[in-house]
Design a protein around this motif. Structure first.
Motif, short mmCIF file in Angstrom:
data_model
loop_
_atom_site.label_atom_id
_atom_site.label_comp_id
_atom_site.label_asym_id
_atom_site.label_seq_id
_atom_site.Cartn_x
_atom_site.Cartn_y
_atom_site.Cartn_z
N VAL A 13 0.86 -1.19 0.00
CA VAL A 13 0.00 0.00 0.00
C VAL A 13 0.90 1.24 0.00
O VAL A 13 1.75 1.40 0.88
CB VAL A 13 -0.94 0.03 1.23
N VAL A 14 0.71 2.06 -1.02
CA VAL A 14 1.45 3.33 -1.11
C VAL A 14 0.48 4.42 -0.67
O VAL A 14 -0.60 4.58 -1.25
CB VAL A 14 1.94 3.57 -2.55
N GLY A 15 0.85 5.15 0.37
CA GLY A 15 -0.02 6.19 0.91
C GLY A 15 0.44 7.56 0.46
O GLY A 15 1.64 7.88 0.50
N LEU A 16 -0.50 8.37 0.01
CA LEU A 16 -0.15 9.70 -0.50
C LEU A 16 -1.29 10.67 -0.28
O LEU A 16 -2.42 10.29 0.03
CB LEU A 16 0.18 9.60 -2.00
N TYR A 17 -0.96 11.94 -0.42
CA TYR A 17 -2.00 12.98 -0.50
C TYR A 17 -1.73 13.81 -1.73
O TYR A 17 -0.62 13.75 -2.30
CB TYR A 17 -2.05 13.82 0.78
N ARG A 18 -2.72 14.58 -2.16
CA ARG A 18 -2.55 15.46 -3.32
C ARG A 18 -2.47 16.91 -2.84
O ARG A 18 -3.35 17.37 -2.11
CB ARG A 18 -3.72 15.31 -4.29
N GLN A 19 -1.44 17.59 -3.28
CA GLN A 19 -1.24 18.98 -2.84
C GLN A 19 -2.44 19.85 -3.18
O GLN A 19 -2.78 20.76 -2.43
CB GLN A 19 0.02 19.56 -3.46
N SER A 20 -3.10 19.55 -4.30
CA SER A 20 -4.24 20.38 -4.71
C SER A 20 -5.45 20.17 -3.81
O SER A 20 -6.39 20.96 -3.86
CB SER A 20 -4.62 20.04 -6.16
N SER B 219 1.51 5.65 -12.17
CA SER B 219 0.74 6.69 -12.89
C SER B 219 0.10 7.69 -11.93
O SER B 219 -1.09 8.02 -12.06
CB SER B 219 -0.37 6.06 -13.74
N LEU B 220 0.89 8.16 -10.97
CA LEU B 220 0.36 9.09 -9.98
C LEU B 220 0.16 10.47 -10.58
O LEU B 220 0.93 10.89 -11.46
CB LEU B 220 1.32 9.19 -8.79
N PRO B 221 -0.84 11.21 -10.10
CA PRO B 221 -0.99 12.59 -10.57
C PRO B 221 0.22 13.44 -10.14
O PRO B 221 0.90 13.11 -9.17
CB PRO B 221 -2.27 13.07 -9.88
N ALA B 222 0.46 14.52 -10.90
CA ALA B 222 1.67 15.32 -10.70
C ALA B 222 1.74 15.92 -9.30
O ALA B 222 2.83 16.17 -8.79
CB ALA B 222 1.74 16.41 -11.76
N ASP B 223 0.59 16.18 -8.69
CA ASP B 223 0.61 16.82 -7.36
C ASP B 223 0.59 15.80 -6.21
O ASP B 223 0.40 16.18 -5.06
CB ASP B 223 -0.57 17.79 -7.23
N ALA B 224 0.80 14.54 -6.53
CA ALA B 224 0.81 13.51 -5.48
C ALA B 224 2.08 13.65 -4.65
O ALA B 224 3.17 13.81 -5.19
CB ALA B 224 0.74 12.12 -6.10
#
Ligand SMILES: Cc1cc2nc3c(=O)[nH]c(=O)nc-3n(C[C@H](O)[C@H](O)[C@H](O)COP(=O)(O)O)c2cc1C
Length: 165
Positions: free
Chosen positions: A75-82, A128-133
């Motif tokens: 599991v890769v945990g992330l947030y989006r800056q946006s 394929s993460l979004p750029a702001d991840a």
């Protein structure tokens, strides 16, 4: 074993059996993340569940964390800056959610290991993460194939400061 004993005896697991983790257990692990505490209930987290070899391999870092490819899933945990306002709180939220998953896995007989070492750009491209991840961390999960003893832990007397430093 009592719940508290399980929590106190949790170990990081880096050797996994070539066995799947049941859908029920996986679901409970993800639910434990979903239901984790989160500042002002923002729930800023996103979790990528890597199950295929290429995605798990992307979680390795040079010679480090090769065990990720033997894990049932990562599991890769992330947030989006946006999507967030105070990044420090999002960092805490995602960390807590991942650790909730670690504990939920352990009490159900699944092991795990945090992976703080990763190649951010490799992970970003492969998943394929979004750029702001902003990737906070990754945790490998699977059925334990080792029973490691507890590494040295500092005594509470060194780390707990009652009332004042
Ligand atoms: C934020 C964080 C990052 C970590 N990164 C790695 C890592 O990249 N590779 C690894 O093998 N273990 C990693 N670990 C696991 C630690 O090495 C492990 O928790 C520590 O040695 C204590 O062992 P225990 O979890 O069995 O108590 C990490 C743990 C944390 C909390």
């Amino acid at each position: 074993m009592d719940c508290i004993d399980q929590v106190l005896n949790r170990r990081s697991i880096r050797r996994f059996k070539d066995e799947p983790v049941s859908e029920e257990v996986i679901n409970n692990i993800l639910e434990a993340g979903r239901r984790a505490p989160t500042a002002t209930n923002q729930q800023p987290w996103h979790f990528v569940v890597a199950r295929d070899y290429a995605e798990k391999e992307a979680c390795t870092y040079g010679g480090f964390n090769r065990f990720a490819t033997d894990a049932a899933f990562v599991v890769v945990g992330l947030y989006r800056q946006s999507e967030v306002i105070i990044e420090k709180l999002s960092l805490m939220d995602v960390t807590i959610a991942l650790q909730n998953m670690v504990v939920a896995a352990w009490v159900q007989g699944a092991g795990s290991c945090w992976m703080g070492a990763f190649d951010e750009s490799k992970l970003r491209d492969t998943l394929s993460l979004p750029a702001d991840a902003r990737i906070v961390g990754a945790v490998a999960f699977g059925i334990p194939d080792e029973n490691p003893s507890q590494p040295p832990k500092k005594p509470l007397s060194e780390t707990v400061h009652l009332d004042k430093w």
